[in-house]
Design an enzyme around this catalytic site. Structure first.
Site, PDB file in Angstrom:
ATOM      1  N   HIS A   1       0.841  -1.229  -0.021  1.00 49.83           N
ATOM      2  CA  HIS A   1       0.255   0.209  -0.420  1.00 49.83           C
ATOM      3  C   HIS A   1       0.827   1.475   0.283  1.00 49.83           C
ATOM      4  CE1 HIS A   1      -3.652  -2.196   1.289  1.00 49.83           C
ATOM      5  NE2 HIS A   1      -2.184  -2.246   2.222  1.00 49.83           N
TER       6      HIS A   1
ATOM      7  N   TYR B   1      -1.162  -1.454   9.161  1.00 47.20           N
ATOM      8  CA  TYR B   1      -0.235  -2.587   8.350  1.00 47.20           C
ATOM      9  C   TYR B   1       0.420  -3.537   9.215  1.00 47.20           C
ATOM     10  CZ  TYR B   1      -2.006   1.282   5.661  1.00 47.20           C
ATOM     11  OH  TYR B   1      -2.874   1.825   4.603  1.00 47.20           O
TER      12      TYR B   1
ATOM     13  N   HIS C   1      -2.674  -3.365  -3.247  1.00 43.73           N
ATOM     14  CA  HIS C   1      -3.778  -3.290  -3.059  1.00 43.73           C
ATOM     15  C   HIS C   1      -4.531  -3.127  -4.952  1.00 43.73           C
ATOM     16  CE1 HIS C   1      -6.441  -1.104  -0.460  1.00 43.73           C
ATOM     17  NE2 HIS C   1      -6.711  -1.539  -0.795  1.00 43.73           N
TER      18      HIS C   1
ATOM     19  N   LYS D   1      -9.038   1.462  -6.116  1.00 43.62           N
ATOM     20  CA  LYS D   1      -8.458   2.682  -5.936  1.00 43.62           C
ATOM     21  C   LYS D   1      -6.443   2.603  -6.341  1.00 43.62           C
ATOM     22  CE  LYS D   1      -8.346   2.801  -0.879  1.00 43.62           C
ATOM     23  NZ  LYS D   1      -8.142   2.818   0.523  1.00 43.62           N
TER      24      LYS D   1
ATOM     25  N   CYS E   1      -3.892   3.127  -4.906  1.00 43.69           N
ATOM     26  CA  CYS E   1      -3.113   2.408  -4.094  1.00 43.69           C
ATOM     27  C   CYS E   1      -2.712   0.900  -4.459  1.00 43.69           C
ATOM     28  CB  CYS E   1      -3.454   2.279  -3.042  1.00 43.69           C
ATOM     29  SG  CYS E   1      -3.053   1.692  -1.748  1.00 43.69           S
TER      30      CYS E   1
HETATM   31 ZN   LIG Z   1      -4.348   0.593   0.082  1.00 46.11          ZN
END
Ligand SMILES: [Zn+2]
Length: 172
Positions: free
Chosen positions: A42, A71, A147, A156, A158
């Site tokens: 990420h 995380y 991700h 997204k 990311c």
């Molecule tokens: Zn992420």
């Protein structure tokens, strides 16, 4: 008198025996090494010209209701890596894959104007590779993914690069 029947399913986990229950699934916050199928990368989605400390990260994740940083690892712009969850601890970074993945986040992911971009510094790249090599030794079968490469994950960009491609050489 109640006799427990094994295997049973508790909170989505298949529990093979009472022994297994007592030693491995004392609560559902933990996962076994075999269950780690993905290493998911990420970005913090913060601007590359700003600092976003582990303390800020923790603060923001507590606000979101997490028990700690979601995380397992966080990599600062200077390459400093901090660990926030134990490896067998379920993270909070990529539903619905939290129970079978390790989460790594790098600081950044937005350019100075706030647009999504791969802003990794040379130091971050070096730390990320070193960490991935270490994790691949512990979880040889795990796939390295971004991700944005996880099916069903909220769409997204990311982490703004393609880990499956960049780190394909580590997955042989
Ligand atoms: Zn992420």
């Amino acid at each position: 008198m109640i006799t427990e029947q094994y295997p049973m399913t508790i909170a989505g986990d298949l529990v093979a025996s009472e022994d297994h229950l007592l030693t491995h699934v004392e609560n559902s916050q933990f996962m076994s090494p075999q269950s780690v199928r993905f290493i998911i990368i990420h970005c913090s989605a913060t601007r590359c010209d700003r600092d976003y400390t582990p303390e800020q990260l923790k603060h923001d994740h507590l606000l979101r209701g997490f028990i700690d940083v979601g995380y397992h690892y966080y990599i600062r712009k200077d390459g400093t890596t901090t660990q926030h969850r134990r490896l067998n601890e379920v993270g909070a970074h990529c539903r619905p894959f939290n129970r079978c993945s390790i989460g790594i986040c790098y600081e950044g992911g937005l350019d100075a104007s706030g647009k999504p971009k791969d802003t990794r510094t040379i130091a971050q790249r070096g730390s990320l590779v070193a960490l991935l090599i270490k994790l691949k030794k512990q979880f040889p079968k795990a796939f390295i993914r971004g991700h944005n490469e996880m099916p069903g994950a909220i769409p997204k960009s990311c982490p703004n690069f393609k880990p499956s491609k960049e780190f394909a050489y580590l997955m042989k």
